[in-house]
Design a protein around this motif. Structure first.
Motif, PDB file in Angstrom:
ATOM      1  N   ASN A  45      56.561   2.152  84.282  1.00 50.84           N
ATOM      2  CA  ASN A  45      57.799   2.262  83.522  1.00 50.84           C
ATOM      3  C   ASN A  45      58.991   2.366  84.466  1.00 50.84           C
ATOM      4  O   ASN A  45      58.825   2.567  85.664  1.00 50.84           O
ATOM      5  N   SER A  49      66.016   3.816  83.134  1.00 52.12           N
ATOM      6  CA  SER A  49      66.742   2.634  82.686  1.00 52.12           C
ATOM      7  C   SER A  49      65.920   1.862  81.658  1.00 52.12           C
ATOM      8  O   SER A  49      64.686   1.834  81.740  1.00 52.12           O
ATOM      9  N   PRO A  50      66.607   1.190  80.733  1.00 52.10           N
ATOM     10  CA  PRO A  50      65.877   0.177  79.975  1.00 52.10           C
ATOM     11  C   PRO A  50      65.509  -0.944  80.947  1.00 52.10           C
ATOM     12  O   PRO A  50      66.094  -1.037  82.041  1.00 52.10           O
ATOM     13  N   TYR A  52      65.110  -5.070  80.981  1.00 51.03           N
ATOM     14  CA  TYR A  52      65.332  -6.315  80.249  1.00 51.03           C
ATOM     15  C   TYR A  52      64.725  -7.463  81.036  1.00 51.03           C
ATOM     16  O   TYR A  52      64.954  -7.588  82.238  1.00 51.03           O
ATOM     17  N   THR A  79      62.724  -6.871  75.779  1.00 49.05           N
ATOM     18  CA  THR A  79      63.384  -5.625  76.154  1.00 49.05           C
ATOM     19  C   THR A  79      62.432  -4.449  76.014  1.00 49.05           C
ATOM     20  O   THR A  79      61.655  -4.371  75.067  1.00 49.05           O
ATOM     21  N   PHE A  80      62.514  -3.544  76.993  1.00 53.35           N
ATOM     22  CA  PHE A  80      61.743  -2.308  76.975  1.00 53.35           C
ATOM     23  C   PHE A  80      62.724  -1.142  77.048  1.00 53.35           C
ATOM     24  O   PHE A  80      63.693  -1.184  77.811  1.00 53.35           O
ATOM     25  N   ASP A  81      62.475  -0.103  76.275  1.00 55.48           N
ATOM     26  CA  ASP A  81      63.327   1.078  76.269  1.00 55.48           C
ATOM     27  C   ASP A  81      63.198   1.864  77.566  1.00 55.48           C
ATOM     28  O   ASP A  81      62.249   1.668  78.337  1.00 55.48           O
ATOM     29  N   VAL A  82      64.119   2.775  77.784  1.00 54.14           N
ATOM     30  CA  VAL A  82      64.060   3.675  78.933  1.00 54.14           C
ATOM     31  C   VAL A  82      62.694   4.357  78.954  1.00 54.14           C
ATOM     32  O   VAL A  82      62.222   4.861  77.926  1.00 54.14           O
ATOM     33  N   GLU A  84      59.794   3.257  78.825  1.00 54.13           N
ATOM     34  CA  GLU A  84      58.708   2.656  78.037  1.00 54.13           C
ATOM     35  C   GLU A  84      57.668   2.031  78.973  1.00 54.13           C
ATOM     36  O   GLU A  84      58.000   1.205  79.831  1.00 54.13           O
ATOM     37  N   HIS A  86      54.987  -0.472  80.228  1.00 52.98           N
ATOM     38  CA  HIS A  86      54.820  -1.905  79.995  1.00 52.98           C
ATOM     39  C   HIS A  86      53.981  -2.520  81.107  1.00 52.98           C
ATOM     40  O   HIS A  86      53.876  -1.969  82.197  1.00 52.98           O
ATOM     41  N   LEU A 101      67.718  -3.937  85.444  1.00 48.59           N
ATOM     42  CA  LEU A 101      67.713  -2.475  85.308  1.00 48.59           C
ATOM     43  C   LEU A 101      69.152  -1.989  85.411  1.00 48.59           C
ATOM     44  O   LEU A 101      69.928  -2.500  86.227  1.00 48.59           O
ATOM     45  N   GLN A 102      69.505  -0.990  84.614  1.00 45.97           N
ATOM     46  CA  GLN A 102      70.861  -0.459  84.615  1.00 45.97           C
ATOM     47  C   GLN A 102      70.951   0.830  85.412  1.00 45.97           C
ATOM     48  O   GLN A 102      70.037   1.658  85.356  1.00 45.97           O
TER      49      GLN A 102
END
Length: 112
Positions: A45, A49-50, A52, A79-82, A84, A86, A101-102
């Protein structure tokens, strides 16, 4: 202004997926991921950050927190949440995608 050709000078590694940083600054990161057929990125994860994903080429299986596998190909936004969980697996052709990433600090270890 800077420009980057997204499908030039691709670098695939034999034994693992490769994430090439295209931009790293205080506002975030843009990474270009290159996977050979059947290569994968294990579940992980981005804790702050989310995440994208924009798929540029190929097809892959993307799995989110629900554990359900989804097949996506070029010209798809995933898109994956903060934080999340994956994972990703390339199918029978090379898979190339961008990951955004933000607000990731440049010195912070990369988990995505």
């Amino acid at each position: 202004m800077k420009t980057e050709s997204l499908l030039d000078a691709l670098e695939f590694h034999e034994d693992h997926a490769f994430a090439q940083p295209l931009l790293v600054d205080k506002n975030g990161r843009i990474l270009r991921f290159m996977l050979k057929p059947e290569q994968s990125i294990v579940e992980h994860n981005a804790p702050h950050s989310p995440f994208y994903v924009v798929i540029l080429q190929g097809k892959g299986i993307f799995t989110g927190a629900d554990g359900i596998e989804h097949e996506y190909g070029a010209n798809t936004l995933v898109t994956f949440d903060v934080a999340e969980a994956h994972s990703v697996r390339a199918l029978d052709e090379p898979l190339i995608f961008l990951g955004f990433l933000q607000g990731v600090r440049p010195h912070e270890p990369m988990t995505t």
